[in-house]
Design an enzyme around this catalytic site. Structure first.
Site, PDB file in Angstrom:
ATOM      1  N   LYS A  13      13.130  -4.314 -50.406  1.00  0.00           N
ATOM      2  CA  LYS A  13      13.397  -3.192 -51.316  1.00  0.00           C
ATOM      3  C   LYS A  13      13.192  -3.604 -52.773  1.00  0.00           C
ATOM      4  CE  LYS A  13      17.673  -2.773 -49.978  1.00  0.00           C
ATOM      5  NZ  LYS A  13      17.703  -3.830 -48.963  1.00  0.00           N
ATOM      6  N   ARG A  88      24.331   3.124 -50.267  1.00  0.00           N
ATOM      7  CA  ARG A  88      24.458   2.309 -49.056  1.00  0.00           C
ATOM      8  C   ARG A  88      25.431   2.935 -48.071  1.00  0.00           C
ATOM      9  NH1 ARG A  88      22.966  -2.950 -51.631  1.00  0.00           N
ATOM     10  NH2 ARG A  88      22.368  -4.405 -50.006  1.00  0.00           N
ATOM     11  N   ARG A 127      14.514 -16.788 -48.998  1.00  0.00           N
ATOM     12  CA  ARG A 127      14.571 -16.139 -50.321  1.00  0.00           C
ATOM     13  C   ARG A 127      15.190 -17.081 -51.349  1.00  0.00           C
ATOM     14  NH1 ARG A 127      16.936 -10.186 -51.286  1.00  0.00           N
ATOM     15  NH2 ARG A 127      18.787 -10.975 -50.231  1.00  0.00           N
ATOM     16  N   ARG A 160      20.931 -17.522 -52.613  1.00  0.00           N
ATOM     17  CA  ARG A 160      22.151 -16.745 -52.877  1.00  0.00           C
ATOM     18  C   ARG A 160      23.219 -17.066 -51.844  1.00  0.00           C
ATOM     19  NH1 ARG A 160      19.966 -10.629 -53.467  1.00  0.00           N
ATOM     20  NH2 ARG A 160      21.833 -10.277 -52.244  1.00  0.00           N
ATOM     21  N   ARG A 171      25.943  -9.003 -42.857  1.00  0.00           N
ATOM     22  CA  ARG A 171      25.338  -7.954 -43.685  1.00  0.00           C
ATOM     23  C   ARG A 171      24.469  -7.024 -42.845  1.00  0.00           C
ATOM     24  NH1 ARG A 171      22.362 -10.927 -48.332  1.00  0.00           N
ATOM     25  NH2 ARG A 171      22.146  -8.876 -49.251  1.00  0.00           N
TER      26      ARG A 171
HETATM   27  P1  ADP Z   1      15.797  -6.713 -50.479  1.00  0.00           P
HETATM   28  O1  ADP Z   1      15.734  -6.296 -51.924  1.00  0.00           O
HETATM   29  O2  ADP Z   1      15.485  -5.600 -49.530  1.00  0.00           O
HETATM   30  O3  ADP Z   1      17.068  -7.426 -50.124  1.00  0.00           O
HETATM   31  P2  ADP Z   1      13.717  -8.652 -51.267  1.00  0.00           P
HETATM   32  O4  ADP Z   1      12.729  -7.781 -51.982  1.00  0.00           O
HETATM   33  O5  ADP Z   1      14.554  -9.558 -52.114  1.00  0.00           O
HETATM   34  O6  ADP Z   1      14.626  -7.793 -50.249  1.00  0.00           O
HETATM   35  O7  ADP Z   1      12.897  -9.517 -50.191  1.00  0.00           O
HETATM   36  C1  ADP Z   1      13.568 -10.464 -49.338  1.00  0.00           C
HETATM   37  C2  ADP Z   1      12.723 -11.736 -49.214  1.00  0.00           C
HETATM   38  O8  ADP Z   1      11.526 -11.458 -48.492  1.00  0.00           O
HETATM   39  C3  ADP Z   1      12.283 -12.306 -50.574  1.00  0.00           C
HETATM   40  O9  ADP Z   1      12.286 -13.729 -50.478  1.00  0.00           O
HETATM   41  C4  ADP Z   1      10.868 -11.755 -50.759  1.00  0.00           C
HETATM   42  O10 ADP Z   1      10.084 -12.611 -51.582  1.00  0.00           O
HETATM   43  C5  ADP Z   1      10.355 -11.707 -49.320  1.00  0.00           C
HETATM   44  N1  ADP Z   1       9.457 -10.569 -49.063  1.00  0.00           N
HETATM   45  C6  ADP Z   1       9.506  -9.318 -49.602  1.00  0.00           C
HETATM   46  N2  ADP Z   1       8.521  -8.526 -49.098  1.00  0.00           N
HETATM   47  C7  ADP Z   1       7.840  -9.297 -48.197  1.00  0.00           C
HETATM   48  C8  ADP Z   1       6.728  -9.066 -47.319  1.00  0.00           C
HETATM   49  N3  ADP Z   1       6.111  -7.864 -47.245  1.00  0.00           N
HETATM   50  N4  ADP Z   1       6.327 -10.089 -46.525  1.00  0.00           N
HETATM   51  C9  ADP Z   1       6.971 -11.301 -46.573  1.00  0.00           C
HETATM   52  N5  ADP Z   1       8.005 -11.597 -47.370  1.00  0.00           N
HETATM   53  C10 ADP Z   1       8.454 -10.614 -48.168  1.00  0.00           C
HETATM   54  P1  AMP Z   2      21.711  -6.548 -52.740  1.00  0.00           P
HETATM   55  O1  AMP Z   2      21.353  -7.359 -53.936  1.00  0.00           O
HETATM   56  O2  AMP Z   2      21.244  -5.110 -52.841  1.00  0.00           O
HETATM   57  O3  AMP Z   2      21.322  -7.191 -51.438  1.00  0.00           O
HETATM   58  O4  AMP Z   2      23.321  -6.452 -52.739  1.00  0.00           O
HETATM   59  C1  AMP Z   2      24.123  -7.603 -52.608  1.00  0.00           C
HETATM   60  C2  AMP Z   2      25.556  -7.202 -52.273  1.00  0.00           C
HETATM   61  O5  AMP Z   2      26.114  -6.393 -53.337  1.00  0.00           O
HETATM   62  C3  AMP Z   2      25.724  -6.346 -51.017  1.00  0.00           C
HETATM   63  O6  AMP Z   2      25.770  -7.125 -49.824  1.00  0.00           O
HETATM   64  C4  AMP Z   2      27.068  -5.647 -51.310  1.00  0.00           C
HETATM   65  O7  AMP Z   2      28.168  -6.524 -51.114  1.00  0.00           O
HETATM   66  C5  AMP Z   2      26.963  -5.381 -52.820  1.00  0.00           C
HETATM   67  N1  AMP Z   2      26.351  -4.057 -53.086  1.00  0.00           N
HETATM   68  C6  AMP Z   2      25.166  -3.810 -53.703  1.00  0.00           C
HETATM   69  N2  AMP Z   2      24.917  -2.492 -53.762  1.00  0.00           N
HETATM   70  C7  AMP Z   2      25.968  -1.879 -53.154  1.00  0.00           C
HETATM   71  C8  AMP Z   2      26.299  -0.521 -52.859  1.00  0.00           C
HETATM   72  N3  AMP Z   2      25.494   0.498 -53.193  1.00  0.00           N
HETATM   73  N4  AMP Z   2      27.476  -0.279 -52.218  1.00  0.00           N
HETATM   74  C9  AMP Z   2      28.303  -1.275 -51.875  1.00  0.00           C
HETATM   75  N5  AMP Z   2      28.044  -2.568 -52.093  1.00  0.00           N
HETATM   76  C10 AMP Z   2      26.892  -2.883 -52.723  1.00  0.00           C
END
Ligand code: ADP
Ligand code: AMP
Length: 213
Positions: A13, A88, A127, A160, A171
């Site tokens: 995302k 969420r 990541r 992280r 999660r």
């Molecule tokens: P989210 O915001 O949904 O938690 P991220 O955008 O941070 O996810 O992506 C999670 C991990 O996967 C990161 O390390 C990112 O660089 C990697 N990633 C994102 N999109 C792709 C893809 N299409 N193919 C492979 N790895 C990806």
């Molecule tokens: P993210 O960076 O989007 O993966 O979010 C990391 C963490 O922040 C999540 O696992 C939740 O604990 C908290 N968080 C982020 N966005 C929300 C939301 N909209 N509602 C509740 N918790 C959230």
């Protein structure tokens, strides 16, 4: 243009939201980033949010909704925004819809980045996030030029706390129970678009720009 990114944690995302924000010149708003900035700054909100985040749980709606509504009321959101990680829960979505409808407005697109759980576990372990600017990398798929160092600002890259395997599992459970129902919620509103998130990130982006035009 008001866009919501849906998908499991690690589905991509944030990766896609950053590219959308740049292409369409709208702000990228990540509630996770806002919480992490507050944790880093040692604020009361940050300390409260951390308790939940470290457990892989959601921060309570009361806290989350307020920071989001304050953020989207800012001037830079006048022409729209891309929300990453919000809503969420169904109550969060309802609050957002109500706030927008009071302004005669609505969300335009909810984009679901679809990735099965098996791929997620692998993604999250790889990541790496920048401690300073929040840029994200993947050790295999999106490596930085120099190991452990952010290409953009030169700061340290870390795994992280909530990307450790035990927490990722929790999660994913929370995602299926509390967030996945939003897919049906936005399908009923006629604005859900699903994209395959398992392919290369530029191919995912191409599908999204086909949708957004
Ligand atoms: P989210 O915001 O949904 O938690 P991220 O955008 O941070 O996810 O992506 C999670 C991990 O996967 C990161 O390390 C990112 O660089 C990697 N990633 C994102 N999109 C792709 C893809 N299409 N193919 C492979 N790895 C990806
Ligand atoms: P993210 O960076 O989007 O993966 O979010 C990391 C963490 O922040 C999540 O696992 C939740 O604990 C908290 N968080 C982020 N966005 C929300 C939301 N909209 N509602 C509740 N918790 C959230």
């Amino acid at each position: 243009m008001k866009i919501i990114m849906l998908g499991a944690p690690g589905a991509g995302k944030g990766t896609q939201a950053k590219m959308i924000a740049e292409k369409y010149s709208i702000p990228h708003i990540s509630t996770g980033d806002i919480f992490r900035a507050n944790i880093k700054g040692g604020t009361e909100l940050g300390m409260e949010a951390k308790k939940y985040m470290d457990q892989g749980q959601l921060v309570p709606d009361e806290l989350t909704v307020k920071i989001l509504l304050d953020r989207v009321a800012k001037d830079d959101c006048k022409n729209g925004y891309v929300l990453d990680g919000f809503p969420r829960t169904i109550p969060q979505a309802e609050v957002l819809d109500k706030a927008l409808s009071e302004l005669g407005d609505a969300v335009d697109y909810a984009i679901d980045v679809d990735v099965p759980d098996e791929n997620i576990i692998n993604r999250m372990g790889g990541r790496r996030a920048c401690v300073t600017c929040g840029a994200t990398y993947h050790m295999v798929h999106v490596p930085p030029k120099q190991e452990g160092i952010c290409d953009k600002c030169g700061s340290e890259l870390i795994l992280r706390d909530d990307d450790k395997p035990e927490t990722v599992k929790k999660r994913l459970d929370v995602y299926h129970a509390q967030t996945q129902p939003l897919i049906e919620y936005y399908t009923k509103k006629g604005i859900l678009k699903s994209v395959d998130g398992t392919v290369d990130m530029m191919d995912v982006f191409a599908k999204i720009t086909d949708i957004l035009g």
